[in-house]
Design a protein around this motif. Sequence first.
Motif, PDB file in Angstrom:
ATOM      1  N   UNK A 178       0.893  -1.162   0.000  1.00 56.29           N
ATOM      2  CA  UNK A 178       0.000   0.000   0.000  1.00 56.29           C
ATOM      3  C   UNK A 178       0.924   1.203   0.000  1.00 56.29           C
ATOM      4  N   UNK A 179       0.891   1.998  -1.082  1.00 55.62           N
ATOM      5  CA  UNK A 179       1.871   3.065  -1.263  1.00 55.62           C
ATOM      6  C   UNK A 179       1.236   4.447  -1.162  1.00 55.62           C
ATOM      7  N   UNK A 180       1.453   5.087  -0.018  1.00 52.70           N
ATOM      8  CA  UNK A 180       1.144   6.512   0.167  1.00 52.70           C
ATOM      9  C   UNK A 180       2.187   7.065   1.130  1.00 52.70           C
ATOM     10  N   UNK A 181       2.763   8.204   0.809  1.00 50.20           N
ATOM     11  CA  UNK A 181       3.807   8.791   1.648  1.00 50.20           C
ATOM     12  C   UNK A 181       3.194   9.490   2.848  1.00 50.20           C
ATOM     13  N   UNK A 182       3.508   8.997   4.019  1.00 50.47           N
ATOM     14  CA  UNK A 182       2.863   9.484   5.240  1.00 50.47           C
ATOM     15  C   UNK A 182       3.201  10.943   5.541  1.00 50.47           C
ATOM     16  N   UNK A 183       4.451  11.344   5.324  1.00 51.14           N
ATOM     17  CA  UNK A 183       4.847  12.728   5.616  1.00 51.14           C
ATOM     18  C   UNK A 183       4.063  13.711   4.741  1.00 51.14           C
ATOM     19  N   UNK A 184       3.870  13.367   3.473  1.00 52.34           N
ATOM     20  CA  UNK A 184       3.099  14.223   2.568  1.00 52.34           C
ATOM     21  C   UNK A 184       1.650  14.325   3.022  1.00 52.34           C
ATOM     22  N   UNK A 185       1.067  13.210   3.401  1.00 50.66           N
ATOM     23  CA  UNK A 185      -0.327  13.207   3.864  1.00 50.66           C
ATOM     24  C   UNK A 185      -0.481  14.085   5.098  1.00 50.66           C
ATOM     25  N   UNK A 186       0.414  13.932   6.054  1.00 55.08           N
ATOM     26  CA  UNK A 186       0.312  14.713   7.296  1.00 55.08           C
ATOM     27  C   UNK A 186       0.505  16.200   7.041  1.00 55.08           C
ATOM     28  N   UNK A 187       1.390  16.538   6.116  1.00 55.90           N
ATOM     29  CA  UNK A 187       1.591  17.937   5.746  1.00 55.90           C
ATOM     30  C   UNK A 187       0.329  18.516   5.102  1.00 55.90           C
ATOM     31  N   UNK A 188      -0.276  17.764   4.188  1.00 52.24           N
ATOM     32  CA  UNK A 188      -1.517  18.208   3.540  1.00 52.24           C
ATOM     33  C   UNK A 188      -2.648  18.351   4.550  1.00 52.24           C
ATOM     34  N   UNK A 189      -2.739  17.398   5.459  1.00 54.62           N
ATOM     35  CA  UNK A 189      -3.792  17.440   6.484  1.00 54.62           C
ATOM     36  C   UNK A 189      -3.616  18.660   7.381  1.00 54.62           C
ATOM     37  N   UNK A 190      -2.388  18.935   7.787  1.00 55.71           N
ATOM     38  CA  UNK A 190      -2.126  20.106   8.637  1.00 55.71           C
ATOM     39  C   UNK A 190      -2.516  21.394   7.916  1.00 55.71           C
ATOM     40  N   UNK A 191      -2.247  21.455   6.611  1.00 57.86           N
ATOM     41  CA  UNK A 191      -2.597  22.634   5.810  1.00 57.86           C
ATOM     42  C   UNK A 191      -4.109  22.881   5.837  1.00 57.86           C
ATOM     43  N   UNK A 192      -4.890  21.817   5.594  1.00 55.76           N
ATOM     44  CA  UNK A 192      -6.344  22.001   5.545  1.00 55.76           C
ATOM     45  C   UNK A 192      -6.955  22.195   6.927  1.00 55.76           C
ATOM     46  N   UNK A 193      -6.331  21.633   7.946  1.00 54.65           N
ATOM     47  CA  UNK A 193      -6.807  21.880   9.319  1.00 54.65           C
ATOM     48  C   UNK A 193      -6.589  23.347   9.699  1.00 54.65           C
ATOM     49  N   UNK A 194      -5.471  23.903   9.256  1.00 51.98           N
ATOM     50  CA  UNK A 194      -5.204  25.315   9.535  1.00 51.98           C
ATOM     51  C   UNK A 194      -6.230  26.203   8.840  1.00 51.98           C
ATOM     52  N   UNK A 195      -6.639  25.815   7.650  1.00 57.07           N
ATOM     53  CA  UNK A 195      -7.626  26.597   6.907  1.00 57.07           C
ATOM     54  C   UNK A 195      -9.048  26.412   7.423  1.00 57.07           C
ATOM     55  N   UNK A 196      -9.409  25.168   7.756  1.00 57.00           N
ATOM     56  CA  UNK A 196     -10.813  24.823   7.993  1.00 57.00           C
ATOM     57  C   UNK A 196     -11.095  24.234   9.363  1.00 57.00           C
ATOM     58  N   UNK A 197     -10.058  24.064  10.185  1.00 54.21           N
ATOM     59  CA  UNK A 197     -10.268  23.418  11.475  1.00 54.21           C
ATOM     60  C   UNK A 197     -10.658  21.962  11.272  1.00 54.21           C
ATOM     61  N   UNK A 198     -11.639  21.520  12.056  1.00 56.76           N
ATOM     62  CA  UNK A 198     -12.090  20.130  11.936  1.00 56.76           C
ATOM     63  C   UNK A 198     -13.212  19.960  10.912  1.00 56.76           C
TER      64      UNK A 198
END
Length: 444
Positions: free
Chosen positions: A177-197
């Motif tokens: 199962x190939x997804x880069x975890x660091x990239x996902x967490x960075x993207x998630x942090x970006x959208x959490x900063x914009x939209x919260x939960x």
Amino acid sequence: MATILIKSATIVNENKQYIADILVKDGLIDKIAPQINATADQVINAEGLYLFPGAIDDQVHFREPGLTHKADIRSESRAAVAGGITSFMEMPNTVPNTLTQQLLEDKYAIAAGSSLANYSFFMGASNNNLDEVLRTDIKNVCGIKVFMGSSTGNMLVDNPATLEQLFAQSPMLIATHCEDEATIQSNLAHYKQLLGDNIPVRLHPKIRSEEACYLSSSMAVSLAKKHNTRLHILHISTEKETHLFDNTIPLKDKRITAEACVHHLWFSNKDYETRGNLIKWNPAIKTENDREGILNAVLDGRIDVIATDHAPHTIEEKALPYLQAPSGGPLVQHALPAMLELYHHGKITLEQIAEKMAHNVAICFEIEKRGFIREGYFADLVLVDLNKPWRVNQENILYKCKWSPFEGTTFRSTIKHTIVSGNLAWSNGSFVNDIAGKRLSFDR
């Protein structure tokens, strides 16, 4: 064991169609001929029906042990057989995770007493169980599963040294199962900063992005090439990733192969608006361009097999807000009907469906005597009426979770009969046998 005589079927097998009779005896295909005059315990008039080799699903999550409120081997194997899938390979992120040989054999014991379909189970890899992984028997286990991205429990393998050793030392197929975890967490942090939960599900493919998939897949390919590892990358979800794979050599000679899943061939990001978390999968369903690119790679041989990634959750869990709702959904009952619907749409041939859902899975995993309609092979067979429409609804959904992302969809093709290892298991909308499956073995 009952003998079965199938009369006047249109056989779809090894890139051709022809009408013939088939005699099933002692669990095997005993004879294929234009006409067979033999006494049998069961005779099936298959005139006007299409006979496929039983589909082999190389990626399912049947949730047993530990998560059986969502699904179990008995319930999901029955749904699979009703959908024309006669064999499955199940993933190790159950509870406990399948990280020891004893836990692996425990799952085989459960299946032996409950599975309607033939079965195999992946051994799970973690950052610290290499010795256990290397004890896996290549003859009777389908492969090693490596989560190179978020997963359940202790199964994210993100230690570079561990990955290097796994790819260097594995004696058998590694499925990733190939997804880069660091990239996902960075993207998630970006959208959490914009939209919260309050992140909407339509942003799921932006969080679990093309970049996250490609970074991880390309690393897996690089490791496999370095160590000559037998690598199989699961659920390709982006057009970009398809260019990592080769279609210039025969499948039997490939060391690196790839899988497409039905949901990535059917849905696109436009469907989040109506389906919401019901189509929240990892990796995410992405754009229409990705969907078309994956289909093109299936058709031209860069992607070798079609599977489901069947991964049920309860409808209550799926109804939670995006960040809390789990990823995955049930698919085994509807995968072959969905691919047959794509045939009706002119997007794939019947011969290609047989190739990608049966022949090539058997070749990829070196499965003994399955995946083809041949004399002497196990009788794993599916009879289909291509012109008997039905609508997916709550009453005919067989998953334990009792929902489907295809609910409300009308399929033009109906699975009429399914034979598993020579046993008639499903016939005209009803189960005939309770336990018919056998453990898969591998010619390695």
